[in-house]
Design a protein around this motif. Structure first.
Motif, PDB file in Angstrom:
ATOM      1  N   ILE A  37      -8.761   1.070   5.735  1.00 41.40           N
ATOM      2  CA  ILE A  37      -9.397   2.337   5.480  1.00 41.40           C
ATOM      3  C   ILE A  37      -8.426   3.676   4.308  1.00 41.40           C
ATOM      4  CG2 ILE A  37     -10.254   3.122   7.617  1.00 41.40           C
ATOM      5  CD1 ILE A  37      -8.263   4.572   8.227  1.00 41.40           C
ATOM      6  N   GLY A  38      -7.088   2.641   3.566  1.00 45.19           N
ATOM      7  CA  GLY A  38      -6.605   3.582   2.985  1.00 45.19           C
ATOM      8  C   GLY A  38      -5.743   4.768   4.014  1.00 45.19           C
ATOM      9  N   ASP A  39      -4.697   5.431   2.697  1.00 47.05           N
ATOM     10  CA  ASP A  39      -3.595   6.109   3.498  1.00 47.05           C
ATOM     11  C   ASP A  39      -4.311   7.525   3.141  1.00 47.05           C
ATOM     12  OD1 ASP A  39      -1.125   7.964   4.620  1.00 47.05           O
ATOM     13  OD2 ASP A  39      -1.032   7.723   2.438  1.00 47.05           O
ATOM     14  N   ILE A  40      -5.700   8.337   4.164  1.00 49.40           N
ATOM     15  CA  ILE A  40      -5.732   9.253   4.207  1.00 49.40           C
ATOM     16  C   ILE A  40      -5.540  10.318   3.554  1.00 49.40           C
ATOM     17  CG2 ILE A  40      -8.442  10.802   4.290  1.00 49.40           C
ATOM     18  CD1 ILE A  40      -9.340   8.488   5.485  1.00 49.40           C
ATOM     19  N   PRO A  41      -4.747  11.600   2.763  1.00 47.99           N
ATOM     20  CA  PRO A  41      -3.828  12.532   3.083  1.00 47.99           C
ATOM     21  C   PRO A  41      -4.377  13.532   4.348  1.00 47.99           C
ATOM     22  CG  PRO A  41      -4.393  12.178   0.564  1.00 47.99           C
ATOM     23  CD  PRO A  41      -5.517  11.135   1.921  1.00 47.99           C
ATOM     24  N   HIS A  42      -3.704  14.095   4.818  1.00 51.55           N
ATOM     25  CA  HIS A  42      -4.231  15.514   6.248  1.00 51.55           C
ATOM     26  C   HIS A  42      -5.043  15.803   5.967  1.00 51.55           C
ATOM     27  CE1 HIS A  42      -3.625  17.893   9.614  1.00 51.55           C
ATOM     28  NE2 HIS A  42      -3.963  18.227   8.864  1.00 51.55           N
TER      29      HIS A  42
ATOM     30  N   ALA B 114     -14.233   9.440   9.448  1.00 46.85           N
ATOM     31  CA  ALA B 114     -13.784   8.159   9.575  1.00 46.85           C
ATOM     32  C   ALA B 114     -13.837   7.762  10.741  1.00 46.85           C
ATOM     33  CB  ALA B 114     -12.397   7.851   8.530  1.00 46.85           C
ATOM     34  N   ALA B 115     -13.879   6.293  10.775  1.00 49.95           N
ATOM     35  CA  ALA B 115     -14.288   5.703  12.251  1.00 49.95           C
ATOM     36  C   ALA B 115     -12.866   6.244  12.713  1.00 49.95           C
ATOM     37  CB  ALA B 115     -14.358   4.227  11.953  1.00 49.95           C
TER      38      ALA B 115
ATOM     39  N   ALA C  43       0.841  -1.719  -0.051  1.00 47.46           N
ATOM     40  CA  ALA C  43      -0.514   0.121   0.441  1.00 47.46           C
ATOM     41  C   ALA C  43       0.978   1.274   0.355  1.00 47.46           C
ATOM     42  CB  ALA C  43      -0.906   0.218   1.576  1.00 47.46           C
ATOM     43  N   LYS C  44       1.008   2.369  -0.707  1.00 48.92           N
ATOM     44  CA  LYS C  44       1.586   3.642  -1.092  1.00 48.92           C
ATOM     45  C   LYS C  44       0.992   4.978  -0.356  1.00 48.92           C
ATOM     46  CE  LYS C  44       4.327   1.250  -4.206  1.00 48.92           C
ATOM     47  NZ  LYS C  44       5.820   1.440  -3.892  1.00 48.92           N
TER      48      LYS C  44
ATOM     49  N   GLN D 208      -9.985  -5.181  13.896  1.00 47.25           N
ATOM     50  CA  GLN D 208      -8.637  -5.891  13.141  1.00 47.25           C
ATOM     51  C   GLN D 208      -8.048  -6.882  13.956  1.00 47.25           C
ATOM     52  OE1 GLN D 208      -5.791  -2.477  12.051  1.00 47.25           O
ATOM     53  NE2 GLN D 208      -5.620  -3.145  10.492  1.00 47.25           N
ATOM     54  N   VAL D 209      -8.351  -6.641  15.412  1.00 47.33           N
ATOM     55  CA  VAL D 209      -7.474  -7.432  16.286  1.00 47.33           C
ATOM     56  C   VAL D 209      -8.729  -8.466  16.925  1.00 47.33           C
ATOM     57  CG1 VAL D 209      -5.205  -6.775  16.528  1.00 47.33           C
ATOM     58  CG2 VAL D 209      -7.204  -6.265  18.200  1.00 47.33           C
ATOM     59  N   SER D 210      -9.816  -7.801  16.489  1.00 45.60           N
ATOM     60  CA  SER D 210     -10.507  -8.984  17.654  1.00 45.60           C
ATOM     61  C   SER D 210     -10.885 -10.253  17.539  1.00 45.60           C
ATOM     62  CB  SER D 210     -12.277  -8.397  16.701  1.00 45.60           C
ATOM     63  OG  SER D 210     -12.649  -8.995  15.218  1.00 45.60           O
TER      64      SER D 210
END
Length: 138
Positions: free
Chosen positions: A79-84, A92-93, A24-25, A102-104
């Protein structure tokens, strides 16, 4: 035995998901004209190194800082890399919510440990969290 198997599968699933970070970039660099930005994994590695060095200089726990730096963007598998600049336009959550999901299914110690690390980083209340956030900005 069923719980142990489920915990092992949940933990393996989490580890597999974390492998996605190497592909993921980081999207914010595209705005600067960089057509081959670093991956989120590459970014997290460097933040960990920078954070550990800063922690040594500041006299706080470098291992704790490096761990926070390592986990600070793990939510981006979902959720991806959302730019600032883009974050102001979407709801978003929280990172804590994504991490909990993720760890549930992971081993209870993994679940508690990862959530503790991410929670401390996100709260920014400890000297280590402050250093970790500084490392991310650098």
């Amino acid at each position: 035995m069923a719980d142990e198997t489920a915990n092992a599968q949940g933990t393996a699933g989490f580890l597999f998901e974390m492998g996605v970070l190497k592909n993921a970039k980081r999207t914010g660099w595209w705005f600067t004209g960089n057509n081959n930005p670093e991956s989120i994994a590459e970014h997290s590695f460097r933040v960990g190194i920078v954070g550990a060095v800063l922690a040594m200089m500041e006299g706080v726990d470098p291992a704790k800082v490096a761990l926070m730096c390592l986990f600070h963007d793990t939510q981006e598998t979902r959720i991806g890399d959302i730019p600032h600049i883009g974050r102001r336009y979407i709801e978003a959550a929280t990172n804590e919510t994504v991490t909990a999901d993720q760890v549930s299914a992971a081993h209870p110690a993994v679940k508690a440990g990862v959530q503790r690390v991410v929670g401390e980083y996100e709260s920014g209340d400890t000297p280590e969290a402050i250093v970790a956030k500084d490392a991310d900005k650098l």
